[in-house]
Write an enzyme that holds these catalytic residues in place. Structure first.
Site, PDB file in Angstrom:
ATOM      1  N   LYS A 195       0.835  -1.197   0.000  1.00  0.00           N
ATOM      2  CA  LYS A 195       0.000   0.000   0.000  1.00  0.00           C
ATOM      3  C   LYS A 195       0.874   1.252   0.000  1.00  0.00           C
ATOM      4  O   LYS A 195       2.013   1.208   0.461  1.00  0.00           O
ATOM      5  CB  LYS A 195      -0.859   0.026   1.283  1.00  0.00           C
ATOM      6  CG  LYS A 195      -1.983  -0.975   1.322  1.00  0.00           C
ATOM      7  CD  LYS A 195      -2.757  -0.850   2.636  1.00  0.00           C
ATOM      8  CE  LYS A 195      -3.883  -1.871   2.733  1.00  0.00           C
ATOM      9  NZ  LYS A 195      -4.949  -1.681   1.732  1.00  0.00           N
TER      10      LYS A 195
ATOM     11  N   ASP B 157      -2.865  -7.584  -1.687  1.00  0.00           N
ATOM     12  CA  ASP B 157      -3.606  -6.700  -0.792  1.00  0.00           C
ATOM     13  C   ASP B 157      -5.072  -7.125  -0.680  1.00  0.00           C
ATOM     14  O   ASP B 157      -5.804  -6.618   0.164  1.00  0.00           O
ATOM     15  CB  ASP B 157      -3.497  -5.256  -1.303  1.00  0.00           C
ATOM     16  CG  ASP B 157      -3.823  -4.232  -0.229  1.00  0.00           C
ATOM     17  OD1 ASP B 157      -3.949  -4.629   0.950  1.00  0.00           O
ATOM     18  OD2 ASP B 157      -3.957  -3.046  -0.568  1.00  0.00           O
TER      19      ASP B 157
ATOM     20  N   GLU C 119      -6.245  -9.637   0.742  1.00  0.00           N
ATOM     21  CA  GLU C 119      -5.923 -10.749   1.635  1.00  0.00           C
ATOM     22  C   GLU C 119      -7.093 -11.146   2.530  1.00  0.00           C
ATOM     23  O   GLU C 119      -7.199 -12.292   2.953  1.00  0.00           O
ATOM     24  CB  GLU C 119      -4.707 -10.389   2.506  1.00  0.00           C
ATOM     25  CG  GLU C 119      -5.007  -9.581   3.785  1.00  0.00           C
ATOM     26  CD  GLU C 119      -5.591  -8.197   3.534  1.00  0.00           C
ATOM     27  OE1 GLU C 119      -5.446  -7.693   2.399  1.00  0.00           O
ATOM     28  OE2 GLU C 119      -6.209  -7.615   4.449  1.00  0.00           O
TER      29      GLU C 119
ATOM     30  N   ARG D 100     -10.288 -11.545   1.992  1.00  0.00           N
ATOM     31  CA  ARG D 100     -11.173 -12.587   1.441  1.00  0.00           C
ATOM     32  C   ARG D 100     -10.502 -13.966   1.493  1.00  0.00           C
ATOM     33  O   ARG D 100     -11.190 -14.979   1.569  1.00  0.00           O
ATOM     34  CB  ARG D 100     -11.614 -12.201   0.024  1.00  0.00           C
ATOM     35  CG  ARG D 100     -10.507 -12.146  -0.981  1.00  0.00           C
ATOM     36  CD  ARG D 100     -10.867 -11.317  -2.211  1.00  0.00           C
ATOM     37  NE  ARG D 100     -10.868  -9.877  -1.930  1.00  0.00           N
ATOM     38  CZ  ARG D 100     -11.203  -8.945  -2.820  1.00  0.00           C
ATOM     39  NH1 ARG D 100     -11.563  -9.284  -4.044  1.00  0.00           N
ATOM     40  NH2 ARG D 100     -11.190  -7.670  -2.485  1.00  0.00           N
TER      41      ARG D 100
HETATM   42  N1  BES Z   1      -8.043  -3.845   4.482  1.00  0.00           N
HETATM   43  C1  BES Z   1      -8.210  -3.446   3.133  1.00  0.00           C
HETATM   44  C2  BES Z   1      -9.489  -2.663   2.917  1.00  0.00           C
HETATM   45  C3  BES Z   1      -9.522  -1.296   3.521  1.00  0.00           C
HETATM   46  C4  BES Z   1      -9.118  -0.205   2.801  1.00  0.00           C
HETATM   47  C5  BES Z   1     -10.003  -1.116   4.794  1.00  0.00           C
HETATM   48  C6  BES Z   1      -9.181   1.041   3.353  1.00  0.00           C
HETATM   49  C7  BES Z   1     -10.073   0.128   5.347  1.00  0.00           C
HETATM   50  C8  BES Z   1      -9.669   1.215   4.622  1.00  0.00           C
HETATM   51  C9  BES Z   1      -8.251  -4.660   2.227  1.00  0.00           C
HETATM   52  O1  BES Z   1      -7.467  -5.726   2.636  1.00  0.00           O
HETATM   53  C10 BES Z   1      -7.746  -4.232   0.915  1.00  0.00           C
HETATM   54  O2  BES Z   1      -6.608  -3.853   0.829  1.00  0.00           O
HETATM   55  N2  BES Z   1      -8.591  -4.295  -0.107  1.00  0.00           N
HETATM   56  C11 BES Z   1      -8.211  -3.908  -1.417  1.00  0.00           C
HETATM   57  C12 BES Z   1      -8.717  -4.946  -2.375  1.00  0.00           C
HETATM   58  C13 BES Z   1      -8.209  -4.778  -3.782  1.00  0.00           C
HETATM   59  C14 BES Z   1      -6.729  -5.026  -3.837  1.00  0.00           C
HETATM   60  C15 BES Z   1      -8.939  -5.737  -4.665  1.00  0.00           C
HETATM   61  C16 BES Z   1      -8.828  -2.558  -1.713  1.00  0.00           C
HETATM   62  O3  BES Z   1      -9.967  -2.318  -1.318  1.00  0.00           O
HETATM   63  O4  BES Z   1      -8.151  -1.725  -2.299  1.00  0.00           O
HETATM   64 ZN    ZN Z   2      -7.094  -5.838   4.629  1.00  0.00          ZN
HETATM   65 MN    MN Z   3      -5.482  -5.516   2.002  1.00  0.00          MN
END
Ligand code: BES
Ligand code: ZN
Ligand code: MN
Length: 502
Positions: A280, A350, A352, A354
């Site tokens: 990230k 990222d 992860e 799911r």
């Molecule tokens: N934990 C994050 C989702 C998240 C983002 C929670 C911002 C709180 C604030 C999750 O693991 C994630 O990174 N999701 C990605 C998925 C994508 C790579 C398909 C996302 O939402 O960008």
């Molecule tokens: Zn996450």
């Molecule tokens: Mn993530």
């Protein structure tokens, strides 16, 4: 904080602060407001309807040493339209008043009951409002916090009511609010403190204290079970993953047999989400300590359920690990084999949440769950769709979804359903494996849910995406900014409602 009820005339009651709600457009020409007006030399009738106090939610007028009454402070709080007054208004008004009065140095506060809402439920809402409102994520602040605190909340009624009903409302409110605050404290913990091992430790303490069964699966057991998805995510971290399993069995109930109704709550427990190899951006990454809010909610709900004792079997499943980049980390392009046997192509490390939920949901089914609610800070996309206002709810069983939505509405939480048309399945098809873990830009919250659906299979299942709502970035009059504990009260209410219905 002690919470109790008193049946006394408000002007005779000695307290640091008397809290009185004012409805929108209300005049001081009858009832409590008239009495207060007379005892304060007409300042209430003077002020009502001016910009000082219109009775809108959020309006507040504070009077130190108000005239002819024994309270040392008077706080008038706008409650909005009388016809819209609800338990949620009670919660917000009490929370706002408690936060405000704590800032003024008050130690006790008495809230005057003015509505006709159910006595026990009002007492519960007021207790929740005060306890949740007073929560501060300040465990790491070193200043002396003891000086400012509310020790006593008194629910003041003119007419005597049922003591038992009141006491029960207060007791329920306390159980629920304390569980919610425990979850908020966990979400606020830095990942250096709250590792998966530490989360398992805290779960064990909670289980021991409240009489829940607990089983903590280590990586060796996960491996035996073939949990390749959860273990895949865990590979990049030096902290060992855990799968925490809690069981609540009602007193005297049959052990969970094949045909027993068993609700499973499954919560995402990523104690830190760096994104892994698909790392990230730095900005905001510090917040990713709260990526275990689903697991915290699961633990909190299980704790409250153990105390409220509904007659239904409930299990809580918390898959917990860090998501880190390292020389051993799982990589984009890898194929993981989940416990259910399905193969997953990793497009983005990222995505992860799911993956760990896939194995946790399958495990919940394996140990007897007949209906599953999972909750997770799963997608950034849910913030784009619904902002910090609504939890996204999706699932494979409309009646189940409707029951959870109704439970949310009853406790004043906002859930909004997103669609699950079969067509979305296309988006998670992989060229080389059964499915892939990321579907790109479109419908991110839905495709994530679709992925989970593959592991819930035929079991009735509801998914809650709390990524947009589990952390409040704005300070609210009734709540500190930071972890919110969203969805916990809904889960508890759903379980209790469902148990009562059978
Ligand atoms: N934990 C994050 C989702 C998240 C983002 C929670 C911002 C709180 C604030 C999750 O693991 C994630 O990174 N999701 C990605 C998925 C994508 C790579 C398909 C996302 O939402 O960008
Ligand atoms: Zn996450
Ligand atoms: Mn993530």
């Amino acid at each position: 904080m002690e919470v109790r009820a008193e049946f006394e005339k408000f002007y005779d009651f000695e307290t640091d602060a008397l809290v009185v709600t004012v409805y929108e457009g209300e005049k001081a020409d009858e009832g409590a407001l008239k009495e207060i007006d007379e005892r304060t030399g007409g300042i209430v009738s003077d002020m009502l309807g001016t910009d000082e106090m219109r009775g809108k939610q959020g309006d507040m007028v504070y009077i130190y040493r108000p005239g002819n009454m024994r309270a040392r402070r008077l706080l008038l709080v706008g409650a909005g339209k009388r016809e819209d007054f609800s338990l949620d208004t009670v919660r917000k008004v009490t929370g706002s008043a408690a936060r405000f009065l704590r800032g003024k140095g008050a130690r006790s506060m008495a809230v005057l009951r003015r509505s006709q809402l159910d006595l026990g439920k009002s007492a519960q809402a007021a207790t929740e409002g005060a306890l949740m409102g007073l929560f501060e994520p300040d465990m790491y602040k070193t200043e002396n916090k003891e000086e400012r605190r509310i020790d006593e909340l008194i629910l003041l009624s003119a007419a005597p009511g049922s003591e038992a009903e009141l006491a029960q409302g207060v007791e329920c409110g306390r159980i629920i609010a304390e569980a919610v605050n425990m979850a908020r404290e966990l979400s606020n913990e830095p990942s250096s403190t709250l590792t998966p091992t530490e989360l398992a430790e805290r779960a064990k303490e909670t289980a021991t204290r409240f009489g829940l069964d607990i089983d903590i699966l280590d990586e060796a057991r996960m491996k035996e079970l073939g949990m390749g998805a959860l273990l895949g995510v865990a590979r990049g971290s030096d902290e060992p993953a855990k799968l925490i399993v809690l069981r609540y069995l009602p007193d005297g109930a049959e052990p969970m047999g094949n045909d027993a109704d068993v609700i499973a709550i499954v919560g995402k427990g990523i104690t830190f989400d760096s994104g892994g190899i698909s790392i990230k951006p730095a900005e905001g990454m510090e917040k990713m300590k709260y990526d275990m809010s689903g697991a915290a909610a699961t633990l909190a709900a299980m704790r409250a359920i153990a105390q409220l004792k509904p007659r239904i079997n409930v299990i809580g499943v918390m898959p917990t690990t860090e998501n880190m980049p390292s020389g051993r980390a799982y990589k984009p392009g890898d194929v993981l084999r989940a416990m259910s046997g399905k193969t997953i192509e990793v497009i983005n490390t990222d995505a992860e949440g799911r993956l760990i939920l896939a194995d946790a949901i399958a495990y919940a089914r394996k140990i007897g769950a007949t209906r599953i609610i999972d909750l997770a800070t799963l997608t950034g996309a849910v913030s784009i769709a619904l902002g910090p206002i609504n939890v996204a709810i999706l699932g494979n069983d409309q009646q189940f979804i409707d029951e959870v939505r109704a439970a949310a509405r009853e406790v004043g939480e906002r859930f909004w359903q997103l669609p699950m048309d079969e067509d979305y399945r296309e988006l998670i098809k992989s060229d080389i494996a059964d499915i892939k873990n990321s579907a790109g830009r479109y419908a991110g919250t839905i495709t994530a849910a679709y992925f989970l659906r593959e592991f819930a299979e035929e079991t009735p299942w509801v998914h809650l995406d709390i990524a947009g709502t589990a952390w409040e970035n704005e300070r609210k009059p009734y709540m500190a900014k930071g972890p919110t504990g969203v969805a916990i009260r809904t889960l508890i209410n759903y379980v209790c409602n469902h148990a009562a219905k059978r």
